[in-house]
Design a protein around this motif. Structure first.
Motif, PDB file in Angstrom:
ATOM      1  N   GLY A  29      -5.361   1.463   5.165  1.00 55.96           N
ATOM      2  CA  GLY A  29      -5.025   2.480   6.160  1.00 55.96           C
ATOM      3  C   GLY A  29      -4.245   3.673   5.632  1.00 55.96           C
ATOM      4  O   GLY A  29      -3.865   4.557   6.402  1.00 55.96           O
ATOM      5  N   THR A  30      -4.002   3.731   4.323  1.00 55.78           N
ATOM      6  CA  THR A  30      -3.132   4.807   3.823  1.00 55.78           C
ATOM      7  C   THR A  30      -3.833   6.161   3.764  1.00 55.78           C
ATOM      8  O   THR A  30      -3.172   7.188   3.620  1.00 55.78           O
ATOM      9  CB  THR A  30      -2.554   4.456   2.427  1.00 55.78           C
ATOM     10  OG1 THR A  30      -3.633   4.298   1.508  1.00 55.78           O
ATOM     11  CG2 THR A  30      -1.731   3.189   2.471  1.00 55.78           C
ATOM     12  N   SER A  72      -4.576  -5.281  -2.372  1.00 56.10           N
ATOM     13  CA  SER A  72      -3.737  -4.086  -2.519  1.00 56.10           C
ATOM     14  C   SER A  72      -3.383  -3.853  -3.980  1.00 56.10           C
ATOM     15  O   SER A  72      -3.504  -4.751  -4.821  1.00 56.10           O
ATOM     16  CB  SER A  72      -2.444  -4.263  -1.713  1.00 56.10           C
ATOM     17  OG  SER A  72      -1.658  -5.293  -2.291  1.00 56.10           O
ATOM     18  N   ALA A  74      -0.450  -3.595  -5.189  1.00 54.42           N
ATOM     19  CA  ALA A  74       0.654  -4.484  -5.553  1.00 54.42           C
ATOM     20  C   ALA A  74       0.120  -5.856  -5.957  1.00 54.42           C
ATOM     21  O   ALA A  74       0.540  -6.430  -6.968  1.00 54.42           O
ATOM     22  CB  ALA A  74       1.629  -4.615  -4.382  1.00 54.42           C
ATOM     23  N   SER A  98       3.616   5.261  -3.510  1.00 53.49           N
ATOM     24  CA  SER A  98       4.908   4.607  -3.711  1.00 53.49           C
ATOM     25  C   SER A  98       4.764   3.095  -3.630  1.00 53.49           C
ATOM     26  O   SER A  98       3.680   2.569  -3.412  1.00 53.49           O
ATOM     27  CB  SER A  98       5.818   5.052  -2.574  1.00 53.49           C
ATOM     28  OG  SER A  98       5.184   4.730  -1.339  1.00 53.49           O
ATOM     29  N   THR A  99       5.898   2.396  -3.762  1.00 48.25           N
ATOM     30  CA  THR A  99       5.916   0.943  -3.566  1.00 48.25           C
ATOM     31  C   THR A  99       5.311   0.601  -2.205  1.00 48.25           C
ATOM     32  O   THR A  99       4.518  -0.334  -2.074  1.00 48.25           O
ATOM     33  CB  THR A  99       7.372   0.419  -3.600  1.00 48.25           C
ATOM     34  OG1 THR A  99       8.040   0.987  -4.715  1.00 48.25           O
ATOM     35  CG2 THR A  99       7.403  -1.086  -3.692  1.00 48.25           C
ATOM     36  N   GLN A 100       5.696   1.360  -1.175  1.00 47.99           N
ATOM     37  CA  GLN A 100       5.211   1.098   0.178  1.00 47.99           C
ATOM     38  C   GLN A 100       3.695   1.268   0.256  1.00 47.99           C
ATOM     39  O   GLN A 100       3.001   0.467   0.888  1.00 47.99           O
ATOM     40  CB  GLN A 100       5.876   2.070   1.175  1.00 47.99           C
ATOM     41  CG  GLN A 100       7.343   1.804   1.468  1.00 47.99           C
ATOM     42  CD  GLN A 100       8.293   2.440   0.465  1.00 47.99           C
ATOM     43  OE1 GLN A 100       7.926   2.776  -0.666  1.00 47.99           O
ATOM     44  NE2 GLN A 100       9.541   2.605   0.861  1.00 47.99           N
ATOM     45  N   VAL A 101       3.185   2.337  -0.344  1.00 50.23           N
ATOM     46  CA  VAL A 101       1.738   2.593  -0.325  1.00 50.23           C
ATOM     47  C   VAL A 101       1.018   1.504  -1.131  1.00 50.23           C
ATOM     48  O   VAL A 101      -0.031   0.996  -0.735  1.00 50.23           O
ATOM     49  CB  VAL A 101       1.426   4.012  -0.853  1.00 50.23           C
ATOM     50  CG1 VAL A 101      -0.073   4.212  -1.069  1.00 50.23           C
ATOM     51  CG2 VAL A 101       1.964   5.056   0.128  1.00 50.23           C
ATOM     52  N   ARG A 104      -0.213  -1.651   0.471  1.00 47.19           N
ATOM     53  CA  ARG A 104      -1.358  -1.571   1.383  1.00 47.19           C
ATOM     54  C   ARG A 104      -2.626  -1.045   0.718  1.00 47.19           C
ATOM     55  O   ARG A 104      -3.720  -1.510   1.026  1.00 47.19           O
ATOM     56  CB  ARG A 104      -1.022  -0.613   2.547  1.00 47.19           C
ATOM     57  CG  ARG A 104       0.177  -1.019   3.370  1.00 47.19           C
ATOM     58  CD  ARG A 104      -0.104  -2.126   4.323  1.00 47.19           C
ATOM     59  NE  ARG A 104      -0.862  -1.689   5.482  1.00 47.19           N
ATOM     60  CZ  ARG A 104      -1.382  -2.507   6.389  1.00 47.19           C
ATOM     61  NH1 ARG A 104      -1.231  -3.802   6.257  1.00 47.19           N
ATOM     62  NH2 ARG A 104      -2.056  -2.041   7.412  1.00 47.19           N
TER      63      ARG A 104
END
Ligand SMILES: Cc1cc2nc3c(=O)[nH]c(=O)nc-3n(C[C@H](O)[C@H](O)[C@H](O)COP(=O)(O)OP(=O)(O)OC[C@H]3O[C@@H](n4cnc5c(N)ncnc54)[C@H](O)[C@@H]3O)c2cc1C
Ligand code: FES
Ligand code: FES
Lengths: 287, 158
Positions: A29-30, A72, A74, A98-101, A104
């Motif tokens: 969804g990014t 993902s 990650a 980023s880590t957040q992206v 996902r």
């Protein structure tokens, strides 16, 4: 907007095929949520593929790896086997956001969003990765190189979704690398990028190579002449110079505030050269 | 638009709520569940003010649909303190003056906790890379990094 979370790829394909309005597949969804927020797309149907069996898994297959479409960045980076076999693919996927992206974003979403600057795509093409596709008429395999059709477009037809990407087995002495240029070190879009995958024989001579450029044309570019310049050599300076010249000749970039044609062309050559040397060093360490 | 019922676990509490299919997890947390610790800076994944954990992974809640949280475990800044006892990260942020306006702080705390859960002894550069998606317009980051380091040191010696 309808939200569906099918359990099988066939159900997902049917939902997509039967939707008369605008349908969007939702992986990480990014890209999709950013586009919805900006009002660029207003889907009638969103098909979340993350509950499809196996789609979130990485599996060994014939000495290579099958990476589910919902894996993902990650998760990819935590897989020791893929990191060892395809370090360039992993480093490309892990440059996304980023880590957040990373928590996902998927490589398949990166591919299907269709950005010419998508970071994982040159590395996947260099790896000769193959996408497995499910559609209303069944399943087919297609090289990742043949998926992009131009900015924001793919060759997938209505109702089709990618369920996994296959990274093939590697011989001894093979490795890959990916580099991009961005004005910031993190959280930025490539102005030019290069991926190189190569195999060295027992004497350290390059016997196989794939050289791929990103962000310098409407589609990712596989530069066969650049690979030919490396094959049969130890990547001595004349071989690298010939490869760089072939890369620059293959560039047809846009001119914008992020980089001029001349700059992107120049940088693509430099990145390809550095990526080739990194891949060579990695391959040497493995053999 | 038809609303959908979702069941989710937030900071360990099982919750049920309705949400529209195109509503973000950020909006569901703030507007439907009253968890206003999670902040909206950009709404497009760039600033990290909306950081939460989703089944243990750090994510931007502005880039997740509320309906995707059905059956999932969410962690927000409200779950950091143990009743009246602030989490060491929270104490070190206050003691080290690692915030000014504070809008980035909940997201940075959640992100920093996710880092320390994985790596109790991160280097300065590991902290800076991990937090690269958390923007702060006030502090210049230095005090944030120092607060994370001192909280990590305290947690290691505990
Ligand atoms: C803050 C931020 C930073 C970013 N940084 C970078 C960066 O540095 N480099 C970069 O390349 N990108 C970057 N991106 C863009 C984005 O994160 C990537 O393109 C990402 O890989 C998209 O994956 P996703 O799973 O989130 O895709 P989604 O948003 O879920 O989907 C993207 C597109 O692909 C389609 N799709 C998804 N899965 C499938 C499938 N299985 N079959 C067919 N179609 C599918 C969707 O319908 C949609 O059109 C960034 C985004 C943000 C928000
Ligand atoms: S509000 Fe989600 S990243 Fe800024
Ligand atoms: S304290 Fe103001 S944005 Fe960080």
């Amino acid at each position: 907007m309808r939200y569906e979370r099918p359990q099988t790829a066939t159900q997902a394909a049917q939902l997509l095929a039967n939707e008369p309005g605008l349908a969007r597949i939702l992986a990480g969804g990014t890209d999709v949520l950013v586009q919805m927020k900006a009002g660029m797309v207003t889907p009638d149907l969103v098909v979340d593929i993350k509950k499809i069996a196996q789609i979130g898994n990485i599996q060994s297959e014939e000495g290579g790896y099958r990476i589910g479409a919902a894996v993902s960045g990650a998760q990819l980076g935590e897989h020791a086997g893929v990191c060892a076999q395809w370090p360039g693919v992993v480093e490309a996927a892990q440059l996304i956001g980023s880590t957040q992206v990373q928590g996902r974003a998927t490589m398949v979403g990166n591919l299907c969003n269709g950005s010419p600057a998508a970071d994982s795509v040159p590395a996947l093409v260099a790896a000769n990765a193959v996408a497995r596709i499910t559609g209303p008429n069944g399943t087919r395999d297609c090289p990742v190189a043949d998926i992009p059709a131009g900015p924001g477009r793919t060759t997938l037809t209505k109702g089709e979704l990618i369920t996994s990407v296959f990274l093939p087995a590697r011989p001894q002495g093979a490795a890959d690398a990916y580099l991009r240029f961005t004005p910031r070190t993190e959280m930025d879009i490539a102005v030019a990028s290069a991926a190189v995958s190569l195999t060295l024989d027992a004497q350290g001579r390059c016997c196989e190579a794939r050289v791929v450029l990103g962000a310098v044309a409407p589609r990712v570019v596989l530069v066969a002449e650049a690979a030919a310049a490396l094959i049969g050599t130890h990547l001595e300076p004349p071989a690298l110079d010939a490869m760089v010249a072939a890369c620059r000749a293959a560039c047809a970039p846009i001119d914008d505030k992020r980089g001029t044609v001349a700059f992107r062309t120049q940088v693509a050559g430099v990145l390809a050269k550095r990526a080739a040397v990194i891949a060579q060093t990695r391959a040497g360490a493995k053999s | 638009m038809k609303t959908i019922q979702i069941s989710t676990t937030v900071n360990g509490d099982a919750l049920e709520t309705l949400c529209a299919p195109d509503e973000t997890l950020l909006d569901v947390l703030r507007n439907r569940l009253g968890l206003t610790g999670v902040k909206e800076g950009c709404g497009t994944g760039d600033c990290g003010a909306c950081s939460v954990t989703l089944d243990g992974r750090l994510v931007c809640s502005c880039l997740v649909l509320g309906v995707e949280a059905d059956g999932a475990h969410i962690g927000t800044v409200e779950g950091l303190a143990d009743h009246d006892h602030l989490h060491p990260l929270q104490r070190h942020f206050i003691d080290g003056a690692a915030l000014q306006c504070g809008i980035c702080t909940p997201g940075i705390l959640v992100a920093a906790k996710a880092l320390l859960d994985r790596n109790p002894d991160p280097s300065e550069s590991e902290i800076r890379y991990w937090l690269a998606g958390n923007l702060c317009r006030c502090t210049g980051y230095d005090k944030i990094i120092k607060a994370v380091q001192s909280a990590a040191a305290e947690m290691r010696s505990a």
